[in-house]
Design a protein around this motif. Sequence first.
Motif, PDB file in Angstrom:
ATOM      1  N   ALA A  67       0.791  -1.296  -0.039  1.00 37.69           N
ATOM      2  CA  ALA A  67      -0.110   0.068  -0.025  1.00 37.69           C
ATOM      3  C   ALA A  67       0.934   1.078   0.084  1.00 37.69           C
ATOM      4  N   GLY A  68       0.537   2.044  -0.901  1.00 36.46           N
ATOM      5  CA  GLY A  68       1.316   3.414  -0.878  1.00 36.46           C
ATOM      6  C   GLY A  68       2.461   3.510  -1.874  1.00 36.46           C
ATOM      7  N   LYS A  69       2.599   2.453  -2.467  1.00 35.88           N
ATOM      8  CA  LYS A  69       4.025   2.298  -3.192  1.00 35.88           C
ATOM      9  C   LYS A  69       3.516   2.381  -4.746  1.00 35.88           C
ATOM     10  N   THR A  70       4.111   2.755  -5.612  1.00 33.82           N
ATOM     11  CA  THR A  70       3.804   2.971  -7.219  1.00 33.82           C
ATOM     12  C   THR A  70       4.605   1.786  -7.800  1.00 33.82           C
ATOM     13  N   TYR A  71       3.763   1.246  -8.862  1.00 31.42           N
ATOM     14  CA  TYR A  71       4.482   0.229  -9.652  1.00 31.42           C
ATOM     15  C   TYR A  71       4.174   0.828 -11.234  1.00 31.42           C
ATOM     16  N   SER A  72       5.199   0.292 -11.998  1.00 34.92           N
ATOM     17  CA  SER A  72       5.118   0.301 -13.528  1.00 34.92           C
ATOM     18  C   SER A  72       5.049  -0.933 -14.040  1.00 34.92           C
ATOM     19  N   PHE A  77      -0.729   1.580  -5.722  1.00 33.52           N
ATOM     20  CA  PHE A  77      -1.650   0.737  -4.921  1.00 33.52           C
ATOM     21  C   PHE A  77      -2.077   1.239  -3.736  1.00 33.52           C
ATOM     22  N   LEU A  78      -3.441   1.508  -3.699  1.00 34.79           N
ATOM     23  CA  LEU A  78      -4.261   1.650  -2.405  1.00 34.79           C
ATOM     24  C   LEU A  78      -5.026   0.558  -1.949  1.00 34.79           C
ATOM     25  N   VAL A  79      -4.954   0.348  -0.742  1.00 36.10           N
ATOM     26  CA  VAL A  79      -5.982  -0.754  -0.047  1.00 36.10           C
ATOM     27  C   VAL A  79      -7.183  -0.166  -0.178  1.00 36.10           C
ATOM     28  N   GLN A  80      -8.240  -1.163  -0.511  1.00 38.11           N
ATOM     29  CA  GLN A  80      -9.798  -0.886  -0.394  1.00 38.11           C
ATOM     30  C   GLN A  80     -10.003  -0.742   1.206  1.00 38.11           C
ATOM     31  N   PRO A  81     -11.008   0.303   1.355  1.00 34.62           N
ATOM     32  CA  PRO A  81     -11.390   0.464   2.750  1.00 34.62           C
ATOM     33  C   PRO A  81     -12.344  -0.692   3.223  1.00 34.62           C
ATOM     34  N   ARG A  82     -12.211  -1.091   4.517  1.00 39.61           N
ATOM     35  CA  ARG A  82     -13.265  -2.009   4.891  1.00 39.61           C
ATOM     36  C   ARG A  82     -14.587  -1.208   5.249  1.00 39.61           C
ATOM     37  N   ILE A  83     -15.753  -1.603   4.832  1.00 40.18           N
ATOM     38  CA  ILE A  83     -16.931  -0.716   4.952  1.00 40.18           C
ATOM     39  C   ILE A  83     -18.004  -1.570   5.636  1.00 40.18           C
ATOM     40  N   ALA A  84     -19.037  -0.776   6.271  1.00 36.62           N
ATOM     41  CA  ALA A  84     -20.112  -1.205   6.872  1.00 36.62           C
ATOM     42  C   ALA A  84     -21.314  -0.395   6.687  1.00 36.62           C
ATOM     43  N   THR A  87      -6.689   2.335   7.122  1.00 41.00           N
ATOM     44  CA  THR A  87      -5.442   2.636   8.072  1.00 41.00           C
ATOM     45  C   THR A  87      -4.322   3.048   7.260  1.00 41.00           C
ATOM     46  N   GLY A  88      -4.249   3.120   5.864  1.00 41.67           N
ATOM     47  CA  GLY A  88      -3.229   3.375   4.676  1.00 41.67           C
ATOM     48  C   GLY A  88      -3.197   5.028   4.528  1.00 41.67           C
ATOM     49  N   SER A  89      -2.694   5.358   3.585  1.00 40.73           N
ATOM     50  CA  SER A  89      -2.554   6.708   3.159  1.00 40.73           C
ATOM     51  C   SER A  89      -3.401   7.219   2.019  1.00 40.73           C
TER      52      SER A  89
END
Length: 240
Positions: A149-154, A176-183, A198-200
């Motif tokens: 999470a938070g890192k860039t890839y090509s 890459f951004l982690v998908q939020p946990r939702i309710a 919890t990510g950025s």
Amino acid sequence: DYARPVSAKAVSSGIQIDWIPVSGAMGYRIMRKNTVNVWEVIGTASGESTSSYVDTEPLNNYINEYSVKSYSINDSGYYDKTGVSCYFLKSPEITSVSNGANGITVKWETVNGAYDYVIYRKTEGQTEWKAYATVSSGVTQFTDSQVEAGKTYSYTVSSKNTTMESALNSGITQTFLVQPRIAVYNVVAGVAIRWAYTGSADAFKVYRKTSTTGRSLIYTAKGKERVYVDKNLRYSTEYT
């Protein structure tokens, strides 16, 4: 004198033809054999010292043959009919790159003549492409699950068969951004959507759909906002 073709090689944008320039030439006509073995002019390059040209539309999965004809006021019209040749296999066109629950997914278009596709990856700070995975020609997408999470890839993708591998294009980049946990739950005013993260991230987009409507963006939350109440909803309707 006449222009002498030296080489033809596959590059990311097509096939590059190189030749030895001719003194006194005003420019050059680039010749290519068509599928019925007849030479045709496919482009021109001006200038006496010009010595290369890129055919951006070569025949895919085919041996392309080239020659070069110089032109001037006293043009003899002669050119080397032996020429140079290069087999060309098209580089796949990447159609999308997206974040998902399991990682980053890259999709591309099918290439005629490909037996396999090779996925290349670069991480932050790397300058050289590295072969990362190989999939068969029937597969046109790949999910990279080894991401943080938070890192860039090509990413870029090549076509490959028993004869050759295509050139690599410039590729595409994704953070890459982690998908939020939702309710979700009912409240007096409507439906509340709450999420944990919890990510950025700079913002969060809330989407909604029903059994009769497609997904649409209904709200953008920023900063530390973690809840949104969707109002003006219809009773006894299921919302996703």
